[in-house]
Scaffold this motif. Structure first.
Motif, short mmCIF file in Angstrom:
data_model
loop_
_atom_site.label_atom_id
_atom_site.label_comp_id
_atom_site.label_asym_id
_atom_site.label_seq_id
_atom_site.Cartn_x
_atom_site.Cartn_y
_atom_site.Cartn_z
N ILE A 5 -3.08 11.24 -16.76
CA ILE A 5 -4.24 10.68 -17.44
C ILE A 5 -5.00 9.75 -16.50
CG2 ILE A 5 -5.02 9.28 -19.39
CD1 ILE A 5 -2.54 10.19 -20.91
N TRP A 6 -4.25 8.95 -15.72
CA TRP A 6 -4.88 8.00 -14.80
C TRP A 6 -5.69 8.73 -13.74
CZ3 TRP A 6 -3.69 6.79 -9.51
CH2 TRP A 6 -4.37 5.68 -9.02
N ILE A 7 -5.14 9.80 -13.16
CA ILE A 7 -5.88 10.56 -12.14
C ILE A 7 -7.16 11.14 -12.75
CG2 ILE A 7 -5.80 12.56 -10.62
CD1 ILE A 7 -2.80 12.08 -10.31
N ALA A 8 -7.05 11.73 -13.93
CA ALA A 8 -8.22 12.32 -14.58
C ALA A 8 -9.26 11.25 -14.92
CB ALA A 8 -7.79 13.07 -15.83
N PRO A 56 -6.46 12.27 -22.33
CA PRO A 56 -5.12 12.13 -22.93
C PRO A 56 -4.71 13.32 -23.79
CG PRO A 56 -6.35 10.09 -23.15
CD PRO A 56 -7.32 11.13 -22.67
N LEU A 57 -5.68 13.99 -24.42
CA LEU A 57 -5.34 15.12 -25.26
C LEU A 57 -4.80 16.28 -24.42
CD1 LEU A 57 -5.48 16.10 -28.23
CD2 LEU A 57 -7.68 17.13 -27.68
N VAL A 58 -5.35 16.46 -23.20
CA VAL A 58 -4.94 17.57 -22.35
C VAL A 58 -3.69 17.22 -21.55
CG1 VAL A 58 -5.64 19.04 -20.41
CG2 VAL A 58 -7.28 18.48 -22.20
N LEU A 59 -3.62 15.98 -21.04
CA LEU A 59 -2.58 15.61 -20.08
C LEU A 59 -1.58 14.61 -20.63
CD1 LEU A 59 -4.90 15.18 -16.96
CD2 LEU A 59 -3.34 17.08 -17.40
N GLY A 60 -1.72 14.19 -21.88
CA GLY A 60 -0.86 13.13 -22.40
C GLY A 60 0.59 13.52 -22.55
N GLY A 61 0.88 14.78 -22.82
CA GLY A 61 2.26 15.17 -23.06
C GLY A 61 2.81 14.44 -24.28
#
Length: 710
Positions: free
Chosen positions: A284-287, A356-361
């Motif tokens: 999330i941080w990178i995105a 967060p929806l895509v990468l949050g896990g």
């Protein structure tokens, strides 16, 4: 004008032909059979009587009171009487009433008339030196913020204290306020993971710090260094902001995810198993760094340009080194921009939903938790309200910290005096790392966007990389049948998106910069509260904004669901704070004597704003236009709740494509949007122009010694 709302719309004028035969489109005077409308004409007649009988010094206060009473009464009766009668059971003791529709053009016009009574009444009493323009702007902005920021939030939070049958209950709030899943600090003690509140706060601090540093690096490279390809580097800083957020997340997943080609390449070379490191706060941080660095750059570029070269020259004249000049003179004068960039990065990270929806896990953040609390299987409005309150608490803390840091210090460097100097060159210990960081990040950005463009030209991204144009043909094909026909599946949402974005962008810039001018240049009671109220709309996650708008504007007195207006107002008041913060940062460098000189010479406040202030705020105007236009196209979290079959936005349509597994068409659509937005951003820059703060440096005249007289 029709007092109540028309289903077919007011501006279509289709109601004119049925004016006499349909009582639903009659004006307010013809609707006086409903007793709750009687106070409105009574107040108007009273104001007219005061206007004709009393001098301005005596009637001003009464006009302001009448205007306030009219607004309060209209909103009270509009909230009390619904489509089928009383909205609250306690009011049934007053007797039975018939229902009423939502406010129409006539009622809205009357609300504006009452607001004008307040402004002109206060002007006649001498408030703010009797400047009717300033008072009208403040009154109108307060009315709009109350309607489109506070009213939806109140509607949403009221639902937290209601049971399914509408009765009052605090059980849900009491159950969620102390939930360990929100406040746990187990990650520090080794007894478990941290709560969602602390995860979100830590992520926001990291994102705000990183985006501010990167934005400052790009601003310094763009303004203080002579490097090749600098214009291309400046374009790259804007690229991430014009991309739907889930597209960046999808690209990072296919590159760095568990089965990503970069991950597999590293594992084949080194033998390391990287696993699912991308899913969680790291990814999330990178995105977010890719998404929000351009916002920091847009805020900082005008501030870095605005530092007076004469101050830097004075420092070097007094034998200060370039490093000491940068550290003691240049950098402190950039403090307003740095603080605003950090604040915007912090709030953007808090409110982000797509990444967060895509990468949050499994590690969700506040915005996604609020979304699932409202639309998920649990359907817990109380939990959503508690989480939104926590989010507001963090935002308020960041806002107050920024105010305490800047304090009452003066950062004005642009005055009416000419400045023909040049900015001091960056010291080597700054220039080297700044250029290195900027170009490395630019290279990473180019790589990510190259992969996004590549995904639109292959059959199945990640599986079958055979080249094809089928995705673009399916989305944007054009036929010819007695003229051009838009046969592609994406054209309908494309034209709708462009129309709404082109309407919302200038409105956002106008409202935001006008508000910034009022905050910085005018002194009126409640100015600090007013500034914070504006930032609230930016701090609330888009999911909450969308849901609160649905709850507030789905029923009378203001009904806009399913129309283009609800999308326009959502974009204006969601994105306005960026224009406000950028304008505040830029105006902090403009000496107040510029305004005073114009007013002293007889110019009115509107003329001073148009001729003196706005030309010096061109970077802030461009930032507000670009950001609001792009966000109107790429926003997803609020739009997903507000679109309709008639007004379907591009991002909502792309989400539908992704859900159906049509990744190629979704990426092709996103690529076309990127190209279109770059073209329109360039057009905005040409229309706004550049700000000239100093005269151009003229070369010294050459003297021929042989022709010089003795």
């Amino acid at each position: 004008m029709p007092w109540y709302r028309l289903r077919g719309g007011f501006f279509g004028l289709g109601w004119v032909g049925d004016y006499l035969g349909d009582d639903r489109i009659w004006p307010g005077v013809a609707q006086l059979g409903q007793w709750w409308l009687w106070p409105v004409p009574a107040l108007v007649l009273l104001a007219a009587g005061l206007r004709l009988t009393l001098p301005p010094s005596r009637r001003g206060g009464w006009l302001a009171v009448i205007g306030a009473a009219g607004i309060v009464w209209m909103m009270t009766q509009g909230l009390s009487v619904g489509l089928r009668g009383w909205n609250w059971g306690a009011l049934e003791a007053l007797g039975e009433v018939g229902g009423q529709q939502a406010f129409g053009a006539g009622a809205i016009f009357m609300l504006l008339c009452f607001a004008a009574m307040i402004a002109f009444g206060l002007a006649e009493r001498g408030a703010l030196k009797g400047d009717a323009f300033v008072l009208s702007a403040i009154t109108l902005l307060i009315l709009l913020v109350a309607l489109f920021v506070f009213y939806p939030l109140v509607s949403m939070f009221t639902g937290a204290f209601q049971d399914f049958d509408g009765s009052f209950t605090a059980e849900g709030v009491a159950r969620n306020i102390g939930d360990p899943n929100i406040w746990s600090l187990g990650c520090l003690t080794g007894s478990g993971g941290c709560g969602v509140a602390w995860r979100t706060f830590f992520l926001a601090i990291c994102t705000a710090t990183g985006t501010t540093l990167l934005g400052l690096a790009f601003a310094l490279v763009a303004t203080r260094m002579r490097l090749p390809f600098k214009k291309g580097l400046r374009l790259l800083t804007v690229l991430p902001i014009i991309t739907p957020p889930f597209v960046i997340g999808l690209a990072l997943t296919l590159m760095l995810g568990r089965a990503g080609f970069v991950t597999e390449f590293i594992e084949d070379i080194t033998g390391w198993e990287l696993g699912r490191w991308l899913y969680g706060l790291t990814g999330i941080w990178i995105a977010q760094m890719l998404s929000f660095t351009p916002i920091a750059f847009l805020v900082l570029i005008g501030v870095v340009e605005g530092v007076s070269p004469s101050m830097e020259e004075a420092s070097q004249t007094m034998r200060a080194s370039r490093w000491r000049t940068f550290r003691k003179v240049s950098l402190p004068l950039m403090a307003p921009g740095i603080a605003n960039a950090f604040l915007i990065g912090f709030i953007e990270s808090m409110a982000d939903f797509g990444n967060p929806l895509v990468l949050g896990g499994n590690g969700g953040v506040l915005s996604t938790e609020i979304f699932f609390a409202v639309v998920g299987a649990q359907h817990d409005p109380s939990r959503a309200a508690v989480l939104a309150t926590v989010l507001l608490g963090f935002t308020l803390s960041a806002f107050l910290a920024q105010r305490l840091w800047l304090g009452r210090r003066n950062f004005a460097t642009v005055s009416g005096k000419g400045d023909g100097g040049r900015h001091a060159a960056l010291p080597r210990r700054v220039a080297g790392p700044v250029a290195c960081i900027a170009f490395l990040w630019a290279g990473f950005t180019v790589f990510v966007y190259g992969m996004i463009l590549f995904g639109g030209f292959v059959k199945t991204w990640g599986l079958d990389h055979s080249l094809t144009l089928a995705h673009y043909a399916r989305a944007f094909s054009v036929g010819f049948d007695r003229g051009f026909v838009w046969t592609g599946v994406a054209w309908n949402s494309f034209w709708t998106t462009m129309t709404i974005a082109m309407i919302a962008a200038p409105l956002t810039a106008i409202v935001g910069l006008l508000t910034a001018w009022l905050i910085v240049r005018q002194r009126f009671p409640g100015r600090g509260i007013f500034e914070f109220a504006l930032m609230m709309s930016f701090a609330i996650p888009g999911t909450v904004i969308g849901i609160s708008y649905i709850m507030a504007f789905n029923l009378p007195p203001v009904q806009m669901t399913g129309t283009a207006l609800i999308l326009v107002f959502c974009f204006v008041f969601r994105n306005m704070p960026v224009g406000v913060r950028g304008g505040v940062a830029a105006m902090a460098q403009l000496d107040g004597s510029l305004d005073e000189a114009s007013l002293t010479l007889g110019a009115s406040s509107p003329r001073t704003l148009r001729k003196i202030i706005l030309p010096l705020l061109r970077p802030a105007i461009l930032a507000a236009l670009v950001y609001s236009f792009v966000r109107a196209i790429t926003s997803i979290s609020a739009v997903i709740f507000l679109v309709s079959a008639k007004y379907n936005m591009a991002t909502a349509y792309i989400v539908g494509l992704v859900e159906n597994g049509e990744y190629g068409v979704a990426i092709a659509y996103s690529s076309v949007l990127i190209v279109v937005m770059i073209s329109i951003i360039g057009t905005f820059q040409l229309l706004v122009g550049e700000r000239r703060l100093r005269a151009p440096v003229q070369p010294a005249p050459r003297i021929n010694c042989q022709e010089t007289p003795a």
